[in-house]
Design a protein around this motif. Structure first.
Motif, PDB file in Angstrom:
ATOM      1  N   ASP A   1      57.556  18.339  35.153  1.00 60.53           N
ATOM      2  CA  ASP A   1      58.909  17.810  34.876  1.00 60.53           C
ATOM      3  C   ASP A   1      59.604  17.400  36.185  1.00 60.53           C
ATOM      4  O   ASP A   1      59.910  18.344  37.017  1.00 60.53           O
ATOM      5  CB  ASP A   1      60.110  19.178  34.246  1.00 60.53           C
ATOM      6  CG  ASP A   1      61.081  18.785  34.125  1.00 60.53           C
ATOM      7  OD1 ASP A   1      61.667  17.670  34.004  1.00 60.53           O
ATOM      8  OD2 ASP A   1      62.092  19.756  34.245  1.00 60.53           O
ATOM      9  N   ARG A   2      59.604  16.217  36.467  1.00 57.54           N
ATOM     10  CA  ARG A   2      59.985  15.429  37.629  1.00 57.54           C
ATOM     11  C   ARG A   2      58.841  15.777  38.791  1.00 57.54           C
ATOM     12  O   ARG A   2      57.614  15.601  38.556  1.00 57.54           O
ATOM     13  CB  ARG A   2      61.342  15.317  37.944  1.00 57.54           C
ATOM     14  CG  ARG A   2      62.338  14.896  37.018  1.00 57.54           C
ATOM     15  CD  ARG A   2      63.544  14.607  37.379  1.00 57.54           C
ATOM     16  NE  ARG A   2      64.434  14.290  36.082  1.00 57.54           N
ATOM     17  CZ  ARG A   2      65.748  14.265  36.243  1.00 57.54           C
ATOM     18  NH1 ARG A   2      66.067  14.870  37.109  1.00 57.54           N
ATOM     19  NH2 ARG A   2      66.309  13.676  35.163  1.00 57.54           N
ATOM     20  N   ASN A   3      59.503  16.578  39.570  1.00 59.46           N
ATOM     21  CA  ASN A   3      58.562  17.168  40.932  1.00 59.46           C
ATOM     22  C   ASN A   3      58.305  18.471  40.819  1.00 59.46           C
ATOM     23  O   ASN A   3      57.682  19.290  41.497  1.00 59.46           O
ATOM     24  CB  ASN A   3      59.311  16.784  42.156  1.00 59.46           C
ATOM     25  CG  ASN A   3      59.478  15.163  42.402  1.00 59.46           C
ATOM     26  OD1 ASN A   3      58.620  14.466  42.029  1.00 59.46           O
ATOM     27  ND2 ASN A   3      60.559  14.983  43.057  1.00 59.46           N
ATOM     28  N   THR A   4      58.271  19.123  39.675  1.00 60.78           N
ATOM     29  CA  THR A   4      58.175  20.551  39.101  1.00 60.78           C
ATOM     30  C   THR A   4      57.154  20.549  38.269  1.00 60.78           C
ATOM     31  O   THR A   4      56.963  19.707  37.236  1.00 60.78           O
ATOM     32  CB  THR A   4      59.708  21.059  38.713  1.00 60.78           C
ATOM     33  OG1 THR A   4      60.475  21.034  39.892  1.00 60.78           O
ATOM     34  CG2 THR A   4      59.322  22.568  38.791  1.00 60.78           C
ATOM     35  N   LEU A   5      56.216  21.630  38.541  1.00 60.74           N
ATOM     36  CA  LEU A   5      55.000  21.996  37.541  1.00 60.74           C
ATOM     37  C   LEU A   5      55.766  23.326  36.808  1.00 60.74           C
ATOM     38  O   LEU A   5      55.911  24.200  37.464  1.00 60.74           O
ATOM     39  CB  LEU A   5      53.950  22.269  38.109  1.00 60.74           C
ATOM     40  CG  LEU A   5      52.926  21.004  38.716  1.00 60.74           C
ATOM     41  CD1 LEU A   5      51.860  21.337  39.437  1.00 60.74           C
ATOM     42  CD2 LEU A   5      52.671  19.959  37.614  1.00 60.74           C
ATOM     43  N   VAL A   6      55.729  23.118  35.592  1.00 64.52           N
ATOM     44  CA  VAL A   6      56.413  24.306  34.782  1.00 64.52           C
ATOM     45  C   VAL A   6      55.424  24.935  33.935  1.00 64.52           C
ATOM     46  O   VAL A   6      54.645  24.261  32.955  1.00 64.52           O
ATOM     47  CB  VAL A   6      57.508  23.821  33.879  1.00 64.52           C
ATOM     48  CG1 VAL A   6      58.262  24.732  33.182  1.00 64.52           C
ATOM     49  CG2 VAL A   6      58.642  22.867  34.520  1.00 64.52           C
ATOM     50  N   PRO A   7      55.090  26.333  34.141  1.00 66.17           N
ATOM     51  CA  PRO A   7      54.246  26.890  33.260  1.00 66.17           C
ATOM     52  C   PRO A   7      54.525  27.221  31.895  1.00 66.17           C
ATOM     53  O   PRO A   7      55.751  27.419  31.632  1.00 66.17           O
ATOM     54  CB  PRO A   7      54.186  28.126  33.888  1.00 66.17           C
ATOM     55  CG  PRO A   7      55.314  28.500  34.738  1.00 66.17           C
ATOM     56  CD  PRO A   7      55.658  27.133  34.961  1.00 66.17           C
ATOM     57  N   ASN A   8      53.766  27.223  30.878  1.00 68.13           N
ATOM     58  CA  ASN A   8      53.867  27.525  29.616  1.00 68.13           C
ATOM     59  C   ASN A   8      53.574  28.864  29.061  1.00 68.13           C
ATOM     60  O   ASN A   8      53.289  29.680  30.042  1.00 68.13           O
ATOM     61  CB  ASN A   8      53.285  26.376  28.641  1.00 68.13           C
ATOM     62  CG  ASN A   8      51.689  26.391  28.514  1.00 68.13           C
ATOM     63  OD1 ASN A   8      51.278  27.299  29.143  1.00 68.13           O
ATOM     64  ND2 ASN A   8      51.088  25.431  28.231  1.00 68.13           N
ATOM     65  N   GLU A   9      53.475  29.172  28.275  1.00 70.06           N
ATOM     66  CA  GLU A   9      53.244  30.546  27.438  1.00 70.06           C
ATOM     67  C   GLU A   9      51.949  31.248  27.819  1.00 70.06           C
ATOM     68  O   GLU A   9      51.793  32.076  28.110  1.00 70.06           O
ATOM     69  CB  GLU A   9      53.633  30.325  25.984  1.00 70.06           C
ATOM     70  CG  GLU A   9      53.786  31.761  25.512  1.00 70.06           C
ATOM     71  CD  GLU A   9      55.310  32.376  25.740  1.00 70.06           C
ATOM     72  OE1 GLU A   9      55.207  33.664  25.918  1.00 70.06           O
ATOM     73  OE2 GLU A   9      56.205  31.655  26.015  1.00 70.06           O
ATOM     74  N   VAL A  10      51.049  30.298  27.801  1.00 69.19           N
ATOM     75  CA  VAL A  10      49.685  30.909  27.799  1.00 69.19           C
ATOM     76  C   VAL A  10      49.238  31.030  29.568  1.00 69.19           C
ATOM     77  O   VAL A  10      48.382  31.467  29.684  1.00 69.19           O
ATOM     78  CB  VAL A  10      48.478  29.776  27.238  1.00 69.19           C
ATOM     79  CG1 VAL A  10      48.592  29.986  25.842  1.00 69.19           C
ATOM     80  CG2 VAL A  10      48.520  28.594  27.762  1.00 69.19           C
ATOM     81  N   ALA A  11      50.222  30.401  30.431  1.00 65.96           N
ATOM     82  CA  ALA A  11      49.882  30.740  31.754  1.00 65.96           C
ATOM     83  C   ALA A  11      50.629  32.091  32.281  1.00 65.96           C
ATOM     84  O   ALA A  11      50.138  32.400  33.473  1.00 65.96           O
ATOM     85  CB  ALA A  11      50.625  29.301  32.524  1.00 65.96           C
ATOM     86  N   LYS A  12      51.207  32.607  31.456  1.00 70.19           N
ATOM     87  CA  LYS A  12      51.927  33.906  31.908  1.00 70.19           C
ATOM     88  C   LYS A  12      50.759  35.013  32.164  1.00 70.19           C
ATOM     89  O   LYS A  12      49.731  35.087  31.380  1.00 70.19           O
ATOM     90  CB  LYS A  12      52.853  34.550  30.907  1.00 70.19           C
ATOM     91  CG  LYS A  12      54.149  33.638  30.824  1.00 70.19           C
ATOM     92  CD  LYS A  12      55.067  34.316  29.822  1.00 70.19           C
ATOM     93  CE  LYS A  12      56.207  33.493  29.837  1.00 70.19           C
ATOM     94  NZ  LYS A  12      57.231  33.977  28.728  1.00 70.19           N
ATOM     95  N   GLY A  13      51.136  35.739  32.976  1.00 70.83           N
ATOM     96  CA  GLY A  13      50.228  36.870  33.445  1.00 70.83           C
ATOM     97  C   GLY A  13      50.194  38.022  32.269  1.00 70.83           C
ATOM     98  O   GLY A  13      51.051  38.175  31.462  1.00 70.83           O
ATOM     99  N   ALA A  14      48.943  38.920  32.268  1.00 71.24           N
ATOM    100  CA  ALA A  14      48.802  39.789  31.023  1.00 71.24           C
ATOM    101  C   ALA A  14      49.846  41.085  31.326  1.00 71.24           C
ATOM    102  O   ALA A  14      50.266  41.741  30.336  1.00 71.24           O
ATOM    103  CB  ALA A  14      47.534  40.472  31.238  1.00 71.24           C
ATOM    104  N   TRP A  15      50.080  41.372  32.645  1.00 70.75           N
ATOM    105  CA  TRP A  15      50.738  42.839  32.846  1.00 70.75           C
ATOM    106  C   TRP A  15      52.330  42.362  33.076  1.00 70.75           C
ATOM    107  O   TRP A  15      53.047  43.109  32.924  1.00 70.75           O
ATOM    108  CB  TRP A  15      50.129  43.389  34.176  1.00 70.75           C
ATOM    109  CG  TRP A  15      48.878  43.953  33.830  1.00 70.75           C
ATOM    110  CD1 TRP A  15      48.820  45.082  33.205  1.00 70.75           C
ATOM    111  CD2 TRP A  15      47.643  43.161  34.147  1.00 70.75           C
ATOM    112  NE1 TRP A  15      47.239  45.011  33.134  1.00 70.75           N
ATOM    113  CE2 TRP A  15      46.511  44.204  33.650  1.00 70.75           C
ATOM    114  CE3 TRP A  15      47.225  42.229  34.707  1.00 70.75           C
ATOM    115  CZ2 TRP A  15      45.192  43.919  33.721  1.00 70.75           C
ATOM    116  CZ3 TRP A  15      45.999  41.770  35.091  1.00 70.75           C
ATOM    117  CH2 TRP A  15      45.048  42.620  34.402  1.00 70.75           C
TER     118      TRP A  15
END
Length: 55
Positions: A22-36
């Motif tokens: 998103d422009r100059n930012t990398l935005v994590p999606n749902e599957v990038a989230k940690g397990a804990w």
């Protein structure tokens, strides 16, 4: 003996990136989230970001 596991309730991982730009930012999606902790990222995502910066 063969053990069968019911996988009907599991989400199948699709061929989508962990991060979107998103422009100059990398935005994590749902599957990038940690397990804990949903505010953290999985280790492979962090290593992938490090690799991206080093290249």
């Amino acid at each position: 003996m063969i053990a069968y596991v019911d996988v009907s309730g599991l989400r199948i991982m699709e061929n989508t990136p962990f991060l979107t730009r998103d422009r100059n930012t990398l935005v994590p999606n749902e599957v990038a989230k940690g397990a804990w902790d949903p505010k953290s990222l999985h280790g492979p995502v962090v290593i992938g970001l490090l690799d991206f910066v080093i290249e």
